[in-house]
Each structure stands twice: as structure tokens, then as C-alpha cells.
Design an enzyme around this catalytic site. Structure first.
Site, PDB file in Angstrom:
ATOM      1  N   GLU A 129       0.872  -1.185   0.000  1.00  0.00           N
ATOM      2  CA  GLU A 129       0.000   0.000   0.000  1.00  0.00           C
ATOM      3  C   GLU A 129       0.906   1.232   0.000  1.00  0.00           C
ATOM      4  O   GLU A 129       2.090   1.137   0.297  1.00  0.00           O
ATOM      5  CB  GLU A 129      -0.906  -0.003   1.238  1.00  0.00           C
ATOM      6  CG  GLU A 129      -1.838  -1.210   1.259  1.00  0.00           C
ATOM      7  CD  GLU A 129      -2.773  -1.248   2.461  1.00  0.00           C
ATOM      8  OE1 GLU A 129      -2.772  -0.280   3.256  1.00  0.00           O
ATOM      9  OE2 GLU A 129      -3.498  -2.243   2.587  1.00  0.00           O
ATOM     10  N   SER A 134       7.750  -1.464   2.761  1.00  0.00           N
ATOM     11  CA  SER A 134       8.607  -2.434   3.458  1.00  0.00           C
ATOM     12  C   SER A 134       7.917  -2.935   4.719  1.00  0.00           C
ATOM     13  O   SER A 134       8.044  -4.107   5.089  1.00  0.00           O
ATOM     14  CB  SER A 134       9.946  -1.774   3.826  1.00  0.00           C
ATOM     15  OG  SER A 134      10.602  -1.324   2.671  1.00  0.00           O
ATOM     16  N   ASP A 244       9.302 -16.246  -0.361  1.00  0.00           N
ATOM     17  CA  ASP A 244      10.439 -17.178  -0.396  1.00  0.00           C
ATOM     18  C   ASP A 244      10.466 -17.914  -1.738  1.00  0.00           C
ATOM     19  O   ASP A 244      11.525 -18.180  -2.296  1.00  0.00           O
ATOM     20  CB  ASP A 244      10.335 -18.223   0.730  1.00  0.00           C
ATOM     21  CG  ASP A 244      10.648 -17.636   2.094  1.00  0.00           C
ATOM     22  OD1 ASP A 244      11.222 -16.531   2.148  1.00  0.00           O
ATOM     23  OD2 ASP A 244      10.309 -18.283   3.104  1.00  0.00           O
ATOM     24  N   GLU A 368       9.461  -6.849  -4.640  1.00  0.00           N
ATOM     25  CA  GLU A 368       9.446  -8.071  -3.804  1.00  0.00           C
ATOM     26  C   GLU A 368      10.372  -7.911  -2.594  1.00  0.00           C
ATOM     27  O   GLU A 368      11.035  -8.856  -2.168  1.00  0.00           O
ATOM     28  CB  GLU A 368       9.760  -9.312  -4.631  1.00  0.00           C
ATOM     29  CG  GLU A 368       8.610  -9.607  -5.571  1.00  0.00           C
ATOM     30  CD  GLU A 368       8.479 -11.049  -5.982  1.00  0.00           C
ATOM     31  OE1 GLU A 368       8.935 -11.935  -5.252  1.00  0.00           O
ATOM     32  OE2 GLU A 368       7.888 -11.279  -7.051  1.00  0.00           O
TER      33      GLU A 368
HETATM   34  C1  LIG Z   1       7.225  -1.242 -10.585  1.00  0.00           C
HETATM   35  C2  LIG Z   1       6.806  -1.813  -9.285  1.00  0.00           C
HETATM   36  C3  LIG Z   1       6.057  -2.977  -9.243  1.00  0.00           C
HETATM   37  C4  LIG Z   1       5.618  -3.493  -8.012  1.00  0.00           C
HETATM   38  N1  LIG Z   1       4.804  -4.603  -7.994  1.00  0.00           N
HETATM   39  C5  LIG Z   1       4.207  -4.978  -6.824  1.00  0.00           C
HETATM   40  C6  LIG Z   1       3.186  -5.977  -6.818  1.00  0.00           C
HETATM   41  O1  LIG Z   1       2.852  -6.567  -7.857  1.00  0.00           O
HETATM   42  N2  LIG Z   1       2.580  -6.261  -5.643  1.00  0.00           N
HETATM   43  C7  LIG Z   1       2.906  -5.639  -4.479  1.00  0.00           C
HETATM   44  O2  LIG Z   1       2.307  -5.955  -3.451  1.00  0.00           O
HETATM   45  N3  LIG Z   1       3.879  -4.685  -4.456  1.00  0.00           N
HETATM   46  C8  LIG Z   1       4.536  -4.331  -5.590  1.00  0.00           C
HETATM   47  N4  LIG Z   1       5.501  -3.339  -5.598  1.00  0.00           N
HETATM   48  C9  LIG Z   1       5.828  -2.678  -4.335  1.00  0.00           C
HETATM   49  C10 LIG Z   1       7.254  -2.954  -3.881  1.00  0.00           C
HETATM   50  O3  LIG Z   1       7.362  -4.259  -3.374  1.00  0.00           O
HETATM   51  C11 LIG Z   1       7.601  -1.857  -2.835  1.00  0.00           C
HETATM   52  O4  LIG Z   1       7.792  -0.664  -3.567  1.00  0.00           O
HETATM   53  C12 LIG Z   1       8.830  -2.193  -2.039  1.00  0.00           C
HETATM   54  O5  LIG Z   1       8.578  -3.282  -1.191  1.00  0.00           O
HETATM   55  C13 LIG Z   1       9.323  -1.011  -1.199  1.00  0.00           C
HETATM   56  O6  LIG Z   1       8.277  -0.366  -0.521  1.00  0.00           O
HETATM   57  P1  LIG Z   1       8.148   1.227  -0.635  1.00  0.00           P
HETATM   58  O7  LIG Z   1       8.137   1.575  -2.071  1.00  0.00           O
HETATM   59  O8  LIG Z   1       6.999   1.672   0.194  1.00  0.00           O
HETATM   60  O9  LIG Z   1       9.501   1.786  -0.016  1.00  0.00           O
HETATM   61  P2  LIG Z   1       9.782   2.131   1.523  1.00  0.00           P
HETATM   62  O10 LIG Z   1       9.411   0.979   2.380  1.00  0.00           O
HETATM   63  O11 LIG Z   1       9.196   3.467   1.824  1.00  0.00           O
HETATM   64  O12 LIG Z   1      11.353   2.249   1.505  1.00  0.00           O
HETATM   65  C14 LIG Z   1      12.064   3.438   1.146  1.00  0.00           C
HETATM   66  C15 LIG Z   1      13.549   3.170   1.367  1.00  0.00           C
HETATM   67  O13 LIG Z   1      13.799   2.880   2.757  1.00  0.00           O
HETATM   68  C16 LIG Z   1      14.451   1.624   2.876  1.00  0.00           C
HETATM   69  N5  LIG Z   1      14.017   0.976   4.121  1.00  0.00           N
HETATM   70  C17 LIG Z   1      12.731   0.819   4.589  1.00  0.00           C
HETATM   71  N6  LIG Z   1      12.739   0.171   5.746  1.00  0.00           N
HETATM   72  C18 LIG Z   1      14.051  -0.101   6.044  1.00  0.00           C
HETATM   73  C19 LIG Z   1      14.724  -0.761   7.106  1.00  0.00           C
HETATM   74  N7  LIG Z   1      14.044  -1.310   8.131  1.00  0.00           N
HETATM   75  N8  LIG Z   1      16.086  -0.817   7.080  1.00  0.00           N
HETATM   76  C20 LIG Z   1      16.783  -0.293   6.047  1.00  0.00           C
HETATM   77  N9  LIG Z   1      16.200   0.324   5.007  1.00  0.00           N
HETATM   78  C21 LIG Z   1      14.857   0.416   5.003  1.00  0.00           C
HETATM   79  C22 LIG Z   1      14.031   0.837   1.642  1.00  0.00           C
HETATM   80  O14 LIG Z   1      14.938  -0.212   1.370  1.00  0.00           O
HETATM   81  C23 LIG Z   1      14.054   1.941   0.583  1.00  0.00           C
HETATM   82  O15 LIG Z   1      15.362   2.161   0.146  1.00  0.00           O
HETATM   83  C24 LIG Z   1       5.996  -2.838  -6.802  1.00  0.00           C
HETATM   84  C25 LIG Z   1       6.766  -1.664  -6.850  1.00  0.00           C
HETATM   85  C26 LIG Z   1       7.152  -1.148  -8.063  1.00  0.00           C
HETATM   86  C27 LIG Z   1       7.948   0.137  -8.071  1.00  0.00           C
END
Ligand SMILES: Cc1cc2nc3c(=O)[nH]c(=O)nc-3n(C[C@H](O)[C@H](O)[C@H](O)COP(=O)(O)OP(=O)(O)OC[C@H]3O[C@@H](n4cnc5c(N)ncnc54)[C@H](O)[C@@H]3O)c2cc1C
Length: 385
Positions: A129, A134, A244, A368
Site C-alpha cells: 500500500e 517495506s 520465499d 518483492e
Molecule cells: C514497478 C513496481 C512494481 C511493483 N509490484 C508490486 C506488486 O505486484 N505487488 C505488491 O504488493 N507490491 C509491488 N511493488 C511494491 C514494492 O514491493 C515496494 O515498492 C517495495 O517493497 C518497497 O516499498 P516502498 O516503495 O513503500 O519503499 P519504503 O518501504 O518506503 O522504503 C524506502 C527506502 O527505505 C528503505 N528501508 C525501509 N525500511 C528499512 C529498514 N528497516 N532498514 C533499512 N532500510 C529500510 C528501503 O529499502 C528503501 O530504500 C511494486 C513496486 C514497483 C515500483
């Protein structure tokens, strides 16, 4: 098995690679540039993959699928990604969008959904969402039971192939009072025609432009009660177990992109002449190629080994899957960047595929679970002992 056979794929896997490479080069590669430029869904790839049985090869024969093992499925994803990363998301996300169901769904639901995916429909996976990336457990999409139905409300974000897929695996909070958020989340199969299911607008992205990424909205979306996957409260654990099984497949996608860039670079340096000779004759170029190929080969072994470990339930499967995804995606970013470098100015233009490959590679370090999150998963598993 002796060590000799252990590090060699079987004849069936080699034959599969040959068949997918042939199909990818003939029916997918010719459209890859246009798909990227026009940001359009690779319909030709979907048709070709469906015709050959490669669109969702992981579906078991019991549901009219091909019954490919996880290494074979990765070979399909890798070979398609070698020519078009957007198209490789068809088999990759069909696996992602059905794995919760395969791991924890009722037989009736499996029969209903998996046979449709085997017949050519597509599935997506809706975990993320806008405010829960993350930190997946902080999701806000709600599911409430109402008689013999579930009613979903909320918005999922970044959903790959949304709008093209018929089925969606959706994680939602079914018990907001659960002591631990992870125990209050359930998983559901939602169909595109369910009342209250709405597809949002398309994201404008850096790469994988042929694979639509959209929000999906649930506005009192009402589904039959037997569309829950497993029991209430099992959803997030199933979703994480799914990852996984699929993170190494993102490794396979990254590996394919890297191999495509390496192949293009090797061909180019033999043709391009400077200082009166092919640039391939310069040792500075040769060393770059050797390093690129070494990383690609290392990524390949990690990806295949992780796929096999997860499938046979090895205790270090989760670690291996995260390691494979992280190493292969970092490799894809490095190798595609080096490939652009080897093309010189030409590499920076859209006249050659390495520019697209470099843009496509970046997402493999993000989705992922970002590579930082993978490193957290790996470190936790190491420290647990
Ligand atoms: C093109 C695309 C396709 C996608 N497809 C899907 C899909 O089909 N289904 C689905 O459910 N999701 C999907 N996603 C979502 C994707 O899995 C998330 O974007 C990703 O997990 C990161 O979440 P976020 O974008 O909210 O980043 P955030 O969680 O906001 O992270 C921002 C930064 O902070 C870092 N960070 C966050 N927490 C920590 C921590 N504890 N320690 C160190 N660093 C941290 C992250 O690594 C990142 O660099 C997709 C995303 C994109 C861009």
C-alpha cells in the site's frame, strides 16, 4: 548423485532453455523496443507464451498446467527477461499471484483459479500500500465478514499487471484487534468482475514500461466467503512464505536482463573499431567483459540453487532466496551499467537495447522487498543461528 552431475542441469532443463530462447528471440524480442517506447502491454508475448505453455509454467498438471519445477520456471523467466524484462513479468507474476493459493488454499478454490491461469488468464499479487511498503504489517485495507460474504475496503498500490489480470491475491486486515498485526491479516482471491473492484491509473515508470503497475481500489468489494485463502489470520504469513518461493524468480529476471546486456556488449565490442582495431582487442575492455560474465555466472548458480532449496523445503531456503535476489539484482544493475559503458555514446541512446536493460534492471533491486530488506532477512537468519 556425484559432484559432476550436481552442477549440471538435466537434459530436460537444457531443452526447455533452447525452446524458450527460440520463442523469445522470434516472438518477443522483435516487439521489445516498441513495447518500452509506447509503454504498452506486450500482448504478442502473452499470446506466444500462452500458446507454448510458458505463461504460467509452475501450475501443476492436476490443474491442467505444465507442472514445471521451480528451476524450470526460473529458466523461462530468465530467457524471456534476456530479451524483454516487461514480458518476463507474465510468468513471474503469474507465479507470485497464485503462490498463496498453492501454499494454503482450499482444493475447490485451487481448482477454480489455477485452471483458469493455466488456460491463459493472469494473476496479480496485492500486498503493498502507499503507506505500507517495506512495513507490510501496517497495511490498512480491511476485510469484514458479512453473512456468507467478505467485504473489502481500501487501496493497494504498485500492483504489477493490474488491469490485465483476472485474479488478484489480496492481503487485508480481517482482525484489527489481533495482539500482533501479523495475526490479523487474511488473504483472499478477488476476481476483476467482483462488485466494488476498481482498477486505478497507471504509474509512469523508469523501466519495465510494458508491464502496467496500477493501484487497485476496493469499494465495498464483496466476495463469497470461500474465497479466503486458508484460515483468517494466516494471510500475511502465507504472503511472506510466497515471497520465499518468488524472490529467487526476481533473481532469475535480473539474471536474464544481465545476460541480455552481456550478450549485446560482447557482440558490439567485436564490431566497433577505434584506433584502427576492434575495441574487443583492448585489454581494458576484455577485463570488463570477464568481470561481467563472472558475476552473471555466479548469479545463475545462486538463483538455481535457491529455487531448488525453497522447493525441497531446505531450512536455509529463505536465506538463499533473498541472497539470490539480492546478488542477481545488484549484478544486473552493475552489468547493464557496464554494458552501456562499453557501447560508449551509442549505449546512451535508444538505438541499442542496453539503455532499456539498464532502466529495467533497477526495479529488480526494489520490488518483492528492497535489497536492504533482503539483507535484513538474511542477517536475521544468520544471527538466529
Ligand atoms: C514497478 C513496481 C512494481 C511493483 N509490484 C508490486 C506488486 O505486484 N505487488 C505488491 O504488493 N507490491 C509491488 N511493488 C511494491 C514494492 O514491493 C515496494 O515498492 C517495495 O517493497 C518497497 O516499498 P516502498 O516503495 O513503500 O519503499 P519504503 O518501504 O518506503 O522504503 C524506502 C527506502 O527505505 C528503505 N528501508 C525501509 N525500511 C528499512 C529498514 N528497516 N532498514 C533499512 N532500510 C529500510 C528501503 O529499502 C528503501 O530504500 C511494486 C513496486 C514497483 C515500483
Amino acid at each position: 548423485m556425484d559432484g559432476y552431475g550436481l552442477y549440471q542441469l538435466g537434459d530436460e532443463h537444457d531443452a526447455l532453455r533452447e525452446a524458450v530462447r527460440d520463442l523469445a528471440e522470434k516472438e518477443i524480442a522483435p516487439h521489445a523496443t516498441e513495447v518500452d517506447e509506447q509503454e504498452r502491454f506486450p500482448a504478442e508475448a502473452l499470446a506466444a507464451l500462452n500458446k507454448a505453455g510458458f505463461a504460467a509454467p509452475h501450475i501443476a498438471e492436476a490443474y491442467d498446467g505444465q507442472g514445471a519445477d521451480s528451476v524450470a520456471t526460473n529458466i523461462v523467466i530468465e530467457e524471456v527477461a534476456r530479451v524483454c524484462a516487461s514480458s518476463s513479468l507474465i510468468p513471474a507474476v503469474n507465479k507470485l499471484g497464485t503462490m498463496n493459493l498453492i501454499l494454503g488454499g482450499s482444493e475447490e478454490l485451487k481448482k477454480q483459479v489455477l485452471s483458469q491461469i493455466a488456460a491463459g488468464e493472469m494473476a496479480s499479487y496485492a500486498l503493498s500500500e502507499r503507506e505500507a511498503g517495506s512495513d507490510t504489517a501496517s497495511m490498512r485495507t480491511r476485510a469484514r465478514q458479512d453473512g456468507d460474504h467478505w467485504v473489502l475496503n481500501g487501496t493497494k498500490c504498485w500492483i504489477t499487471n493490474a488491469g490485465e489480470s483476472s485474479w488478484y491475491t489480496v492481503m487485508a486486515v480481517s482482525n484489527p484487534e489481533a495482539a500482533k498485526p501479523v495475526d490479523g491479516i487474511s488473504a483472499f482471491m478477488v476476481h476483476k468482475d467482483d462488485p466494488g473492484f476498481v482498477v486505478g491509473s497507471k504509474e509512469r515508470k523508469l523501466g519495465i514500461k510494458g508491464s502496467p503497475t496500477r493501484e487497485i481500489h476496493f469499494e465495498n468489494c464483496t466476495i463469497p466467503e470461500d474465497r479466503i485463502i486458508g484460515q483468517p489470520g494466516q494471510g500475511l504469513r502465507l504472503a511472506l512464505r510466497t515471497l520465499d518461493h518468488t524472490r529467487h524468480s526476481i533473481g532469475a529476471q535480473a539474471l536474464g536482463i544481465a545476460q541480455g546486456a552481456l550478450d549485446a556488449a560482447v557482440a558490439y565490442v567485436k564490431e566497433r573499431k577505434q584506433f584502427g582495431k576492434a575495441i574487443a582487442e583492448f585489454q581494458g575492455i576484455q577485463f570488463m567483459l570477464a568481470d561481467m560474465a563472472t558475476k552473471v555466472e555466479a548469479a545463475r548458480h545462486l538463483v538455481y540453487a535457491a529455487a531448488a532449496k525453497v522447493e525441497r523445503g531446505a531450512p536455509d531456503g529463505s536465506f538463499a532466496s533473498s541472497a539470490a535476489k539480492t546478488f542477481a539484482s545488484d549484478t544486473a544493475m552493475e552489468v547493464t551499467t557496464d554494458a552501456v559503458q562499453l557501447f560508449g555514446g551509442a549505449g546512451y541512446t535508444r538505438d541499442f537495447p542496453v539503455e532499456r536493460m539498464m532502466r529495467d534492471a533497477k526495479i529488480t533491486q526494489i520490488y518483492e522487498g528492497t535489497n536492504q530488506i533482503q539483507r535484513l532477512v538474511m542477517a536475521r537468519s544468520l544471527l538466529r543461528g
